[in-house]
Motif scaffolding. Sequence first.
Motif, short mmCIF file in Angstrom:
data_model
loop_
_atom_site.label_atom_id
_atom_site.label_comp_id
_atom_site.label_asym_id
_atom_site.label_seq_id
_atom_site.Cartn_x
_atom_site.Cartn_y
_atom_site.Cartn_z
N ASN A 110 -7.24 -12.16 42.16
CA ASN A 110 -7.39 -11.75 40.75
C ASN A 110 -6.14 -11.04 40.22
O ASN A 110 -6.07 -10.72 39.04
N LEU A 111 -5.16 -10.80 41.11
CA LEU A 111 -3.99 -10.04 40.68
C LEU A 111 -2.97 -11.00 40.03
O LEU A 111 -1.94 -11.34 40.62
N CYS A 112 -3.28 -11.40 38.83
CA CYS A 112 -2.45 -12.36 38.08
C CYS A 112 -0.99 -11.91 38.08
O CYS A 112 -0.69 -10.73 37.92
N GLU A 113 -0.09 -12.88 38.24
CA GLU A 113 1.34 -12.55 38.30
C GLU A 113 1.87 -11.99 36.98
O GLU A 113 2.96 -11.44 36.93
N LYS A 114 1.11 -12.10 35.91
CA LYS A 114 1.54 -11.55 34.62
C LYS A 114 1.19 -10.06 34.50
O LYS A 114 1.48 -9.43 33.47
#
Length: 376
Positions: A110-114
């Motif tokens: 869930n740790l989106c790169e954005k």
Amino acid sequence: MSTAGKVIKCKAAIVWETKKPFSIEEIEVAPPKAHEVRVKMLATGICRTDDHILSGSIKANLPVIPGHEGCGVVESVGEGVTIVKPGDKVIPLCLPQCGKCRPCKHPEGNLCEKTDFFDIKGVMYDGTSRFSCKGKPVHNFAGTSTFSEYTVLHEDSVAKIDPAAPPEKVCLIGCGFSTGYGAALKTGKVKPGSSCAVFGLGGVGLSVVMGCKAAGASRIIGIDINKNKFPLAKELGATECISPLDYKKPINEVVLDMTDGDGVDYSFEVIGRPDTMIAALASCNLNYGTSVVVGAPPSAADITFSPALIFTGRTWKGTIFGGLKSKHDIPKLVSEFMEKKFVLDPLITHVLPFHQINRGFELLHKGESIRCVLVF
Ligand code: PAD
Ligand code: ZN
Ligand code: ZN
């Protein structure tokens, strides 16, 4: 008269310098660029993470407009935005979900790169800000900046929700509730009949308590140095509450004594202190126990611990946003709230007009509030 395409002048709470109260200032909010959405805020909760920005324990570029637990309505959209339209009710996503990066595509990720939580930049994807005050650009926080009458979000950072949802309640789903509830159900994967210990009974910790109860835990030990938190913790599912200040021995030894030396199956640290992270780890069973770090560590803190604590089999995990996929899970949680599958009201101890934001932070500092919601 439509404001679309125009600069909007409005009020926002700015941190110019850490360890000082917020200044409520008139700011200018530029129109959304391509793939951005301008939102009129309706309500925002005050989370301890905002206070970490104010105190400087989490480093952000200043000046900054904090706030990341909100609910609002879309005012206008930039070119190419198809997921929302003006008038839609939305929750800004402090953890974005672009849907394209590796963590977004991974079923457990869930740790989106954005994400802009680490090495915080405080600007939109093009490197510029949509906020300015007295001619100076002002940074955003977590891509959300909900402490402003209007904010601009990237479309990766916005979730459309049920238009009937009450903003002053479901704003908590934007951070505190989802983080705690998800930490128990998704990250910890608490099992029915298990024992749990929750360190820190603030808005997030109480949401962990609710998640442990929903998972069917049979014993939930609430731990806090502020005993005023105990009645609500018990109302929400804690079976007993203890204060470390009442004991001479370390609190992890007290938890071991309470569990015939076994330790709990699951422990959660929801304070954000290295010492309580270790105490929570040592409180869970040395072989099959799981300990989840929910509290945000100060930017500068390191932890020293004995490898023996994990060598025997313990699992030590962290969680960001309760392990949930924000854009996907937030609308579902809002629907579950509307179907009365869980409550939010007990977490909301204060509702204040936005301009009283400093009073809201005072309540947090004095330990008097669980969640103070600011309404616009
Ligand atoms: P809060 O300040 O409302 O609650 C913290 C509680 O801990 C209070 O009730 C305190 O009395 C209690 N406490 C403080 N020191 C101790 C101690 N030594 N022993 C026992 N209890 C103590 O904060 P919150 O509930 O809004 O947030 C809790 C933490 O979670 C905070 O660090 C915040 O930054 C973090 C957070 N993490 C995420 C994430 O994604 N991981 C999301 C949201 C918040
Ligand atoms: Zn938060
Ligand atoms: Zn992504």
